[in-house]
Design an enzyme around this catalytic site. Structure first.
Site, PDB file in Angstrom:
ATOM      1  N   ASN A   1      13.453  -7.461  -4.371  1.00 33.40           N
ATOM      2  CA  ASN A   1      13.346  -6.368  -5.547  1.00 33.40           C
ATOM      3  C   ASN A   1      12.030  -6.683  -6.158  1.00 33.40           C
ATOM      4  O   ASN A   1      12.431  -7.493  -7.012  1.00 33.40           O
ATOM      5  CB  ASN A   1      14.886  -6.360  -5.857  1.00 33.40           C
ATOM      6  CG  ASN A   1      14.266  -4.740  -7.155  1.00 33.40           C
ATOM      7  OD1 ASN A   1      13.750  -5.100  -7.974  1.00 33.40           O
ATOM      8  ND2 ASN A   1      15.543  -4.007  -7.257  1.00 33.40           N
TER       9      ASN A   1
ATOM     10  N   CYS B   1      10.813   0.907 -13.676  1.00 31.84           N
ATOM     11  CA  CYS B   1       9.837  -0.185 -14.295  1.00 31.84           C
ATOM     12  C   CYS B   1       8.832   0.934 -15.486  1.00 31.84           C
ATOM     13  O   CYS B   1       8.913   2.272 -14.520  1.00 31.84           O
ATOM     14  CB  CYS B   1       9.353  -1.244 -13.884  1.00 31.84           C
ATOM     15  SG  CYS B   1      10.406  -1.634 -12.835  1.00 31.84           S
TER      16      CYS B   1
ATOM     17  N   THR C   1      20.531   2.726 -11.921  1.00 29.63           N
ATOM     18  CA  THR C   1      21.364   3.078 -13.566  1.00 29.63           C
ATOM     19  C   THR C   1      20.913   4.074 -14.282  1.00 29.63           C
ATOM     20  O   THR C   1      19.801   4.628 -14.203  1.00 29.63           O
ATOM     21  CB  THR C   1      21.407   1.361 -15.075  1.00 29.63           C
ATOM     22  OG1 THR C   1      20.177   1.676 -15.009  1.00 29.63           O
ATOM     23  CG2 THR C   1      22.220   0.616 -14.044  1.00 29.63           C
TER      24      THR C   1
ATOM     25  N   GLY D   1      28.700   2.772  -8.847  1.00 27.39           N
ATOM     26  CA  GLY D   1      30.169   2.822  -9.394  1.00 27.39           C
ATOM     27  C   GLY D   1      31.134   1.991  -8.744  1.00 27.39           C
ATOM     28  O   GLY D   1      32.306   3.026  -8.692  1.00 27.39           O
TER      29      GLY D   1
ATOM     30  N   GLY E   1      27.619  -3.812  -7.168  1.00 26.98           N
ATOM     31  CA  GLY E   1      27.312  -3.627  -8.147  1.00 26.98           C
ATOM     32  C   GLY E   1      27.892  -4.351  -9.024  1.00 26.98           C
ATOM     33  O   GLY E   1      28.507  -5.581  -9.245  1.00 26.98           O
TER      34      GLY E   1
HETATM   35  C1  LIG Z   1      23.334  -6.255 -14.882  1.00 25.63           C
HETATM   36  C2  LIG Z   1      22.259  -5.767 -14.533  1.00 25.63           C
HETATM   37  C3  LIG Z   1      21.067  -6.125 -13.410  1.00 25.63           C
HETATM   38  C4  LIG Z   1      20.646  -5.467 -12.820  1.00 25.63           C
HETATM   39  N1  LIG Z   1      19.314  -5.588 -12.721  1.00 25.63           N
HETATM   40  C5  LIG Z   1      18.908  -4.826 -11.788  1.00 25.63           C
HETATM   41  C6  LIG Z   1      17.470  -4.761 -11.240  1.00 25.63           C
HETATM   42  O1  LIG Z   1      16.746  -6.697 -11.343  1.00 25.63           O
HETATM   43  N2  LIG Z   1      16.670  -4.213 -10.405  1.00 25.63           N
HETATM   44  C7  LIG Z   1      17.355  -3.163 -10.003  1.00 25.63           C
HETATM   45  O2  LIG Z   1      16.488  -2.429  -9.274  1.00 25.63           O
HETATM   46  N3  LIG Z   1      18.741  -2.608 -10.330  1.00 25.63           N
HETATM   47  C8  LIG Z   1      19.292  -3.262 -10.909  1.00 25.63           C
HETATM   48  N4  LIG Z   1      20.372  -3.163 -11.125  1.00 25.63           N
HETATM   49  C9  LIG Z   1      21.160  -1.629 -11.201  1.00 25.63           C
HETATM   50  C10 LIG Z   1      21.740  -2.393  -9.526  1.00 25.63           C
HETATM   51  O3  LIG Z   1      21.077  -3.295  -8.722  1.00 25.63           O
HETATM   52  C11 LIG Z   1      22.406  -0.749  -9.012  1.00 25.63           C
HETATM   53  O4  LIG Z   1      21.537  -0.012  -8.946  1.00 25.63           O
HETATM   54  C12 LIG Z   1      23.535  -0.608 -10.394  1.00 25.63           C
HETATM   55  O5  LIG Z   1      24.381  -0.447 -11.445  1.00 25.63           O
HETATM   56  C13 LIG Z   1      24.368   0.470 -10.090  1.00 25.63           C
HETATM   57  O6  LIG Z   1      25.491   0.288  -9.023  1.00 25.63           O
HETATM   58  P1  LIG Z   1      27.015  -0.491  -9.621  1.00 25.63           P
HETATM   59  O7  LIG Z   1      27.431   1.080 -10.513  1.00 25.63           O
HETATM   60  O8  LIG Z   1      27.721  -0.797  -8.093  1.00 25.63           O
HETATM   61  O9  LIG Z   1      26.877  -1.029 -10.403  1.00 25.63           O
HETATM   62  C14 LIG Z   1      21.307  -3.869 -12.456  1.00 25.63           C
HETATM   63  C15 LIG Z   1      22.345  -3.323 -13.031  1.00 25.63           C
HETATM   64  C16 LIG Z   1      22.959  -4.487 -13.717  1.00 25.63           C
HETATM   65  C17 LIG Z   1      24.026  -3.749 -13.760  1.00 25.63           C
END
Ligand SMILES: Cc1cc2nc3c(=O)[nH]c(=O)nc-3n(C[C@H](O)[C@H](O)[C@H](O)COP(=O)(O)O)c2cc1C
Length: 321
Positions: free
Chosen positions: A101, A131, A194, A248, A269
Protein backbone atom coordinates in the site's frame (compact mmCIF):
# COMPACT_ATOMS: atom_id res chain seq x y z
CA UNK A 1 -18.65 -24.96 -4.06
CA UNK A 2 -15.89 -22.59 -5.13
CA UNK A 3 -14.60 -19.78 -2.90
CA UNK A 4 -11.85 -18.59 -5.19
CA UNK A 5 -12.03 -15.26 -6.98
CA UNK A 6 -10.40 -14.37 -10.29
CA UNK A 7 -9.50 -10.68 -10.35
CA UNK A 8 -6.63 -8.52 -11.65
CA UNK A 9 -5.37 -11.52 -13.62
CA UNK A 10 -4.77 -13.28 -10.29
CA UNK A 11 -6.41 -16.15 -8.50
CA UNK A 12 -7.45 -15.28 -4.92
CA UNK A 13 -8.00 -18.46 -2.90
CA UNK A 14 -10.83 -16.75 -0.96
CA UNK A 15 -12.58 -13.36 -1.25
CA UNK A 16 -11.33 -12.31 2.22
CA UNK A 17 -8.53 -9.78 2.61
CA UNK A 18 -6.67 -8.35 5.60
CA UNK A 19 -6.57 -4.59 5.24
CA UNK A 20 -3.68 -2.16 5.21
CA UNK A 21 -2.62 -0.90 8.61
CA UNK A 22 -4.28 -3.87 10.32
CA UNK A 23 -1.96 -6.66 9.22
CA UNK A 24 1.54 -5.15 9.54
CA UNK A 25 3.96 -6.38 6.89
CA UNK A 26 2.52 -9.86 6.62
CA UNK A 27 4.45 -11.73 9.32
CA UNK A 28 3.12 -10.19 12.55
CA UNK A 29 -0.12 -12.21 12.84
CA UNK A 30 1.83 -15.45 12.33
CA UNK A 31 3.08 -14.91 15.90
CA UNK A 32 -0.48 -15.34 17.20
CA UNK A 33 -0.93 -18.90 18.37
CA UNK A 34 -3.19 -20.85 15.99
CA UNK A 35 -3.28 -18.14 13.31
CA UNK A 36 -2.77 -19.09 9.66
CA UNK A 37 -3.60 -17.60 6.29
CA UNK A 38 -5.83 -20.47 5.07
CA UNK A 39 -8.98 -18.30 4.96
CA UNK A 40 -7.24 -15.25 3.48
CA UNK A 41 -6.99 -14.40 -0.23
CA UNK A 42 -4.84 -11.28 0.13
CA UNK A 43 -3.00 -9.23 2.73
CA UNK A 44 -2.59 -5.50 2.16
CA UNK A 45 0.66 -4.36 3.77
CA UNK A 46 1.00 -1.26 5.94
CA UNK A 47 1.06 2.07 4.08
CA UNK A 48 4.62 2.73 2.90
CA UNK A 49 6.22 6.10 2.19
CA UNK A 50 9.54 7.03 0.58
CA UNK A 51 11.21 7.97 3.88
CA UNK A 52 10.99 6.23 7.25
CA UNK A 53 8.27 7.75 9.46
CA UNK A 54 7.78 7.60 13.21
CA UNK A 55 4.11 8.57 12.94
CA UNK A 56 1.92 10.89 14.98
CA UNK A 57 2.19 11.73 18.69
CA UNK A 58 -0.06 9.69 21.04
CA UNK A 59 -2.88 9.00 21.52
CA UNK A 60 -3.03 7.36 18.10
CA UNK A 61 -6.20 5.32 18.53
CA UNK A 62 -9.37 5.88 20.51
CA UNK A 63 -12.57 3.85 20.67
CA UNK A 64 -15.92 5.41 19.83
CA UNK A 65 -19.36 3.81 20.01
CA UNK A 66 -19.30 1.07 17.33
CA UNK A 67 -16.00 2.27 15.92
CA UNK A 68 -12.34 3.04 16.25
CA UNK A 69 -10.60 6.29 15.43
CA UNK A 70 -6.96 6.29 14.42
CA UNK A 71 -4.30 8.78 13.47
CA UNK A 72 -1.22 6.58 13.26
CA UNK A 73 0.51 8.97 10.87
CA UNK A 74 1.79 6.29 8.50
CA UNK A 75 4.50 4.93 10.75
CA UNK A 76 6.67 2.73 8.53
CA UNK A 77 10.35 1.96 7.91
CA UNK A 78 10.42 3.54 4.42
CA UNK A 79 10.24 1.86 1.04
CA UNK A 80 13.90 0.83 0.78
CA UNK A 81 13.78 -1.06 4.09
CA UNK A 82 10.41 -2.63 3.24
CA UNK A 83 11.78 -3.98 -0.04
CA UNK A 84 15.17 -4.99 1.35
CA UNK A 85 14.20 -6.41 4.76
CA UNK A 86 10.49 -7.24 4.86
CA UNK A 87 9.36 -8.49 1.44
CA UNK A 88 11.94 -11.34 1.42
CA UNK A 89 10.28 -12.76 4.57
CA UNK A 90 7.01 -13.41 2.68
CA UNK A 91 5.95 -16.36 0.55
CA UNK A 92 5.12 -15.36 -3.00
CA UNK A 93 3.07 -18.44 -3.90
CA UNK A 94 -0.16 -16.38 -3.92
CA UNK A 95 -1.63 -18.01 -0.81
CA UNK A 96 -2.29 -15.34 0.19
CA UNK A 97 -1.24 -12.55 -2.16
CA UNK A 98 0.75 -9.83 -0.36
CA UNK A 99 0.00 -6.40 -1.80
CA UNK A 100 1.87 -3.23 -0.77
CA UNK A 101 0.00 0.00 0.00
CA UNK A 102 1.75 3.18 -1.14
CA UNK A 103 1.19 6.55 0.52
CA UNK A 104 2.71 9.69 -0.98
CA UNK A 105 2.85 13.32 0.07
CA UNK A 106 3.35 14.47 -3.53
CA UNK A 107 2.55 13.04 -6.95
CA UNK A 108 6.26 12.45 -7.50
CA UNK A 109 6.46 10.41 -4.29
CA UNK A 110 3.56 8.18 -5.37
CA UNK A 111 5.29 7.58 -8.72
CA UNK A 112 8.60 6.80 -7.02
CA UNK A 113 6.92 4.27 -4.73
CA UNK A 114 5.08 2.59 -7.61
CA UNK A 115 8.36 2.34 -9.51
CA UNK A 116 10.17 0.90 -6.48
CA UNK A 117 7.59 -1.88 -6.01
CA UNK A 118 7.53 -2.50 -9.78
CA UNK A 119 10.94 -4.14 -9.34
CA UNK A 120 9.70 -6.59 -6.67
CA UNK A 121 7.64 -9.84 -6.71
CA UNK A 122 4.44 -8.08 -5.52
CA UNK A 123 1.42 -9.05 -7.69
CA UNK A 124 -0.26 -5.61 -7.54
CA UNK A 125 0.06 -2.23 -5.81
CA UNK A 126 -2.61 -0.46 -3.76
CA UNK A 127 -2.55 3.36 -3.88
CA UNK A 128 -3.70 4.97 -0.63
CA UNK A 129 -4.96 8.18 -2.13
CA UNK A 130 -6.05 9.67 1.23
CA UNK A 131 -2.67 11.26 2.00
CA UNK A 132 -2.24 15.02 2.37
CA UNK A 133 -0.84 16.91 -0.63
CA UNK A 134 1.89 18.92 1.14
CA UNK A 135 2.48 21.12 -1.92
CA UNK A 136 -1.17 22.24 -1.96
CA UNK A 137 -1.90 23.08 1.68
CA UNK A 138 -2.37 19.54 2.96
CA UNK A 139 -5.80 18.65 1.52
CA UNK A 140 -5.94 14.93 0.76
CA UNK A 141 -5.39 13.90 -2.87
CA UNK A 142 -8.33 11.52 -2.58
CA UNK A 143 -10.77 14.32 -1.78
CA UNK A 144 -10.28 15.82 -5.24
CA UNK A 145 -11.07 13.75 -8.37
CA UNK A 146 -8.59 15.73 -10.53
CA UNK A 147 -5.72 15.14 -8.12
CA UNK A 148 -6.75 11.49 -7.67
CA UNK A 149 -6.56 11.00 -11.44
CA UNK A 150 -3.15 12.70 -11.57
CA UNK A 151 -1.80 10.36 -8.89
CA UNK A 152 -3.10 7.31 -10.76
CA UNK A 153 -1.70 8.55 -14.08
CA UNK A 154 1.74 9.08 -12.52
CA UNK A 155 1.72 5.61 -10.95
CA UNK A 156 0.44 4.06 -14.18
CA UNK A 157 3.45 5.50 -16.01
CA UNK A 158 5.78 4.13 -13.32
CA UNK A 159 4.69 0.47 -13.22
CA UNK A 160 3.13 -2.29 -15.29
CA UNK A 161 1.74 -4.00 -12.15
CA UNK A 162 -2.03 -3.89 -11.59
CA UNK A 163 -3.02 -0.75 -9.65
CA UNK A 164 -5.69 -0.81 -6.96
CA UNK A 165 -6.89 2.67 -6.02
CA UNK A 166 -8.22 3.02 -2.48
CA UNK A 167 -10.92 5.67 -2.56
CA UNK A 168 -11.67 8.17 0.17
CA UNK A 169 -15.23 8.56 1.46
CA UNK A 170 -14.44 12.18 2.38
CA UNK A 171 -15.62 13.67 -0.90
CA UNK A 172 -18.79 14.72 -2.66
CA UNK A 173 -19.08 11.93 -5.23
CA UNK A 174 -16.99 8.80 -4.74
CA UNK A 175 -18.48 7.36 -7.95
CA UNK A 176 -17.20 10.33 -9.96
CA UNK A 177 -13.77 9.86 -8.44
CA UNK A 178 -13.96 6.15 -9.29
CA UNK A 179 -14.68 7.00 -12.93
CA UNK A 180 -11.71 9.40 -13.10
CA UNK A 181 -9.37 6.83 -11.52
CA UNK A 182 -10.51 4.14 -13.97
CA UNK A 183 -9.90 6.49 -16.90
CA UNK A 184 -6.44 7.25 -15.46
CA UNK A 185 -5.48 3.57 -15.40
CA UNK A 186 -6.79 1.95 -12.21
CA UNK A 187 -7.28 -1.83 -12.47
CA UNK A 188 -9.31 -2.19 -9.25
CA UNK A 189 -10.87 0.04 -6.61
CA UNK A 190 -10.86 -0.35 -2.83
CA UNK A 191 -13.63 1.34 -0.84
CA UNK A 192 -13.79 2.79 1.64
CA UNK A 193 -10.87 4.21 3.55
CA UNK A 194 -11.61 5.71 6.97
CA UNK A 195 -14.07 8.58 7.46
CA UNK A 196 -12.60 11.88 8.75
CA UNK A 197 -13.66 12.37 12.37
CA UNK A 198 -12.91 13.92 15.76
CA UNK A 199 -13.35 12.79 19.36
CA UNK A 200 -13.16 15.21 22.31
CA UNK A 201 -12.29 14.64 25.96
CA UNK A 202 -14.57 16.97 27.93
CA UNK A 203 -12.32 16.86 31.01
CA UNK A 204 -9.14 18.01 29.28
CA UNK A 205 -11.22 19.94 26.74
CA UNK A 206 -8.84 18.61 24.11
CA UNK A 207 -9.17 16.22 21.17
CA UNK A 208 -8.61 12.62 22.22
CA UNK A 209 -6.15 11.98 19.41
CA UNK A 210 -2.69 13.54 19.45
CA UNK A 211 -3.23 14.52 15.82
CA UNK A 212 -6.47 16.31 16.85
CA UNK A 213 -8.42 14.46 14.16
CA UNK A 214 -8.33 11.01 12.66
CA UNK A 215 -10.07 8.37 10.61
CA UNK A 216 -13.10 6.46 11.81
CA UNK A 217 -13.32 2.73 11.01
CA UNK A 218 -15.32 -0.26 12.24
CA UNK A 219 -19.08 -1.00 12.27
CA UNK A 220 -19.98 2.70 12.60
CA UNK A 221 -18.98 3.29 8.97
CA UNK A 222 -20.49 0.15 7.42
CA UNK A 223 -23.68 1.73 6.00
CA UNK A 224 -21.62 4.57 4.48
CA UNK A 225 -19.24 2.04 2.97
CA UNK A 226 -22.04 -0.12 1.56
CA UNK A 227 -23.58 2.79 -0.34
CA UNK A 228 -20.14 3.81 -1.61
CA UNK A 229 -19.46 0.29 -2.90
CA UNK A 230 -22.91 0.14 -4.51
CA UNK A 231 -22.33 3.50 -6.27
CA UNK A 232 -18.79 2.65 -7.35
CA UNK A 233 -19.94 -0.74 -8.69
CA UNK A 234 -22.38 1.00 -11.04
CA UNK A 235 -19.36 2.71 -12.65
CA UNK A 236 -16.83 -0.12 -12.32
CA UNK A 237 -18.84 -3.08 -13.63
CA UNK A 238 -19.04 -1.66 -17.16
CA UNK A 239 -15.22 -1.64 -17.27
CA UNK A 240 -14.85 -5.05 -15.60
CA UNK A 241 -13.01 -3.35 -12.72
CA UNK A 242 -13.27 -5.30 -9.44
CA UNK A 243 -14.17 -3.53 -6.20
CA UNK A 244 -12.59 -4.50 -2.87
CA UNK A 245 -15.32 -3.71 -0.34
CA UNK A 246 -14.43 -2.71 3.22
CA UNK A 247 -15.53 -0.64 6.16
CA UNK A 248 -16.86 -2.21 9.33
CA UNK A 249 -16.98 -5.88 8.35
CA UNK A 250 -17.15 -8.01 11.51
CA UNK A 251 -19.01 -11.15 10.40
CA UNK A 252 -20.20 -13.17 7.39
CA UNK A 253 -23.42 -11.18 7.04
CA UNK A 254 -21.45 -7.95 6.68
CA UNK A 255 -19.14 -9.53 4.10
CA UNK A 256 -22.08 -10.87 2.09
CA UNK A 257 -23.76 -7.44 2.13
CA UNK A 258 -20.63 -5.92 0.57
CA UNK A 259 -20.51 -8.62 -2.11
CA UNK A 260 -24.19 -8.15 -2.95
CA UNK A 261 -23.51 -4.40 -3.25
CA UNK A 262 -20.83 -5.14 -5.85
CA UNK A 263 -17.59 -6.17 -4.12
CA UNK A 264 -15.55 -8.99 -5.69
CA UNK A 265 -13.25 -9.16 -2.67
CA UNK A 266 -13.94 -7.98 0.89
CA UNK A 267 -11.57 -6.74 3.56
CA UNK A 268 -11.39 -6.93 7.33
CA UNK A 269 -9.42 -4.31 9.23
CA UNK A 270 -10.49 -3.06 12.65
CA UNK A 271 -12.26 -6.33 13.54
CA UNK A 272 -8.92 -8.17 13.44
CA UNK A 273 -7.76 -6.31 16.54
CA UNK A 274 -10.65 -7.83 18.50
CA UNK A 275 -10.47 -11.29 16.95
CA UNK A 276 -7.38 -12.28 14.95
CA UNK A 277 -9.14 -15.57 14.10
CA UNK A 278 -12.14 -13.85 12.52
CA UNK A 279 -11.42 -14.78 8.87
CA UNK A 280 -12.18 -18.53 9.04
CA UNK A 281 -15.43 -17.72 10.89
CA UNK A 282 -16.47 -15.25 8.19
CA UNK A 283 -15.57 -17.69 5.44
CA UNK A 284 -17.59 -20.46 7.09
CA UNK A 285 -20.60 -18.14 7.29
CA UNK A 286 -20.26 -17.25 3.60
CA UNK A 287 -20.18 -20.97 2.73
CA UNK A 288 -23.31 -21.60 4.80
CA UNK A 289 -25.11 -18.73 3.06
CA UNK A 290 -24.08 -20.03 -0.39
CA UNK A 291 -25.26 -23.49 0.57
CA UNK A 292 -28.62 -22.18 1.84
CA UNK A 293 -29.36 -20.14 -1.30
CA UNK A 294 -27.79 -22.45 -3.90
CA UNK A 295 -24.79 -20.36 -4.96
CA UNK A 296 -22.05 -22.59 -6.38
CA UNK A 297 -19.37 -19.92 -6.87
CA UNK A 298 -18.68 -17.04 -4.47
CA UNK A 299 -18.40 -14.59 -7.39
CA UNK A 300 -22.12 -15.12 -8.05
CA UNK A 301 -22.75 -12.95 -4.97
CA UNK A 302 -21.01 -9.94 -6.53
CA UNK A 303 -23.61 -7.35 -7.49
CA UNK A 304 -26.54 -9.73 -6.86
CA UNK A 305 -28.39 -6.95 -5.02
CA UNK A 306 -31.88 -6.30 -6.36
CA UNK A 307 -33.10 -2.74 -5.85
CA UNK A 308 -36.70 -1.83 -5.07
CA UNK A 309 -38.53 -0.57 -8.13
CA UNK A 310 -39.37 3.04 -7.31
CA UNK A 311 -40.32 4.01 -10.84
CA UNK A 312 -43.98 4.28 -9.84
CA UNK A 313 -43.38 7.61 -8.18
CA UNK A 314 -42.21 6.76 -4.67
CA UNK A 315 -40.91 9.82 -2.88
CA UNK A 316 -37.21 10.05 -2.00
CA UNK A 317 -36.69 9.96 1.77
CA UNK A 318 -35.63 13.62 1.77
CA UNK A 319 -39.14 14.65 0.63
CA UNK A 320 -40.96 12.72 3.36
CA UNK A 321 -39.91 14.84 6.35
C1 LIG B 1 -5.08 1.41 12.78
C2 LIG B 1 -5.39 1.58 11.32
C3 LIG B 1 -4.37 1.85 10.41
C4 LIG B 1 -4.64 2.00 9.06
N1 LIG B 1 -3.61 2.23 8.19
C5 LIG B 1 -3.87 2.33 6.85
C6 LIG B 1 -2.80 2.52 5.91
O1 LIG B 1 -1.62 2.57 6.26
N2 LIG B 1 -3.12 2.64 4.59
C7 LIG B 1 -4.43 2.57 4.15
O2 LIG B 1 -4.69 2.67 2.95
N3 LIG B 1 -5.45 2.36 5.03
C8 LIG B 1 -5.20 2.24 6.34
N4 LIG B 1 -6.23 2.02 7.22
C9 LIG B 1 -7.62 1.88 6.71
C10 LIG B 1 -8.00 0.40 6.60
O3 LIG B 1 -7.15 -0.30 5.73
C11 LIG B 1 -9.48 0.23 6.15
O4 LIG B 1 -9.62 0.73 4.84
C12 LIG B 1 -10.47 0.95 7.06
O5 LIG B 1 -10.08 0.84 8.41
C13 LIG B 1 -11.91 0.40 6.90
O6 LIG B 1 -12.01 -0.96 7.24
P1 LIG B 1 -12.39 -1.51 8.72
O7 LIG B 1 -13.61 -0.76 9.17
O8 LIG B 1 -12.62 -2.97 8.53
O9 LIG B 1 -11.21 -1.23 9.58
C14 LIG B 1 -5.98 1.88 8.59
C15 LIG B 1 -7.00 1.61 9.51
C16 LIG B 1 -6.73 1.45 10.85
C17 LIG B 1 -7.86 1.15 11.80
Amino acid sequence: MSLSVAALGLDFSTPLCMLSGNAGYGTEYLRVSGFNYDAIGAVFLKGTTEAERYGNPPERVTETPYGLMNAIGLQNPGVAAVIRDLLPKLNWDGKPHFIPNISGFSIDEYALLAQAFDQTPVPAIEINISCPNVKKGGAAFGNDPDLSAQVVEACRAATTKPLIVKLSPNQTSIAHSARRCIDAGANALSAINTVSAMAIDIHTRMPRLGNNQGGLSGPAIKPIALLAVHNIYQVAKAHNIPVIGQGGITNAKDAIEFMLAGASLVGVGTALAKDPMIAPKILKGIQQYMDKYGFTHVSQLTGALELHDNSNGCMPASCLK
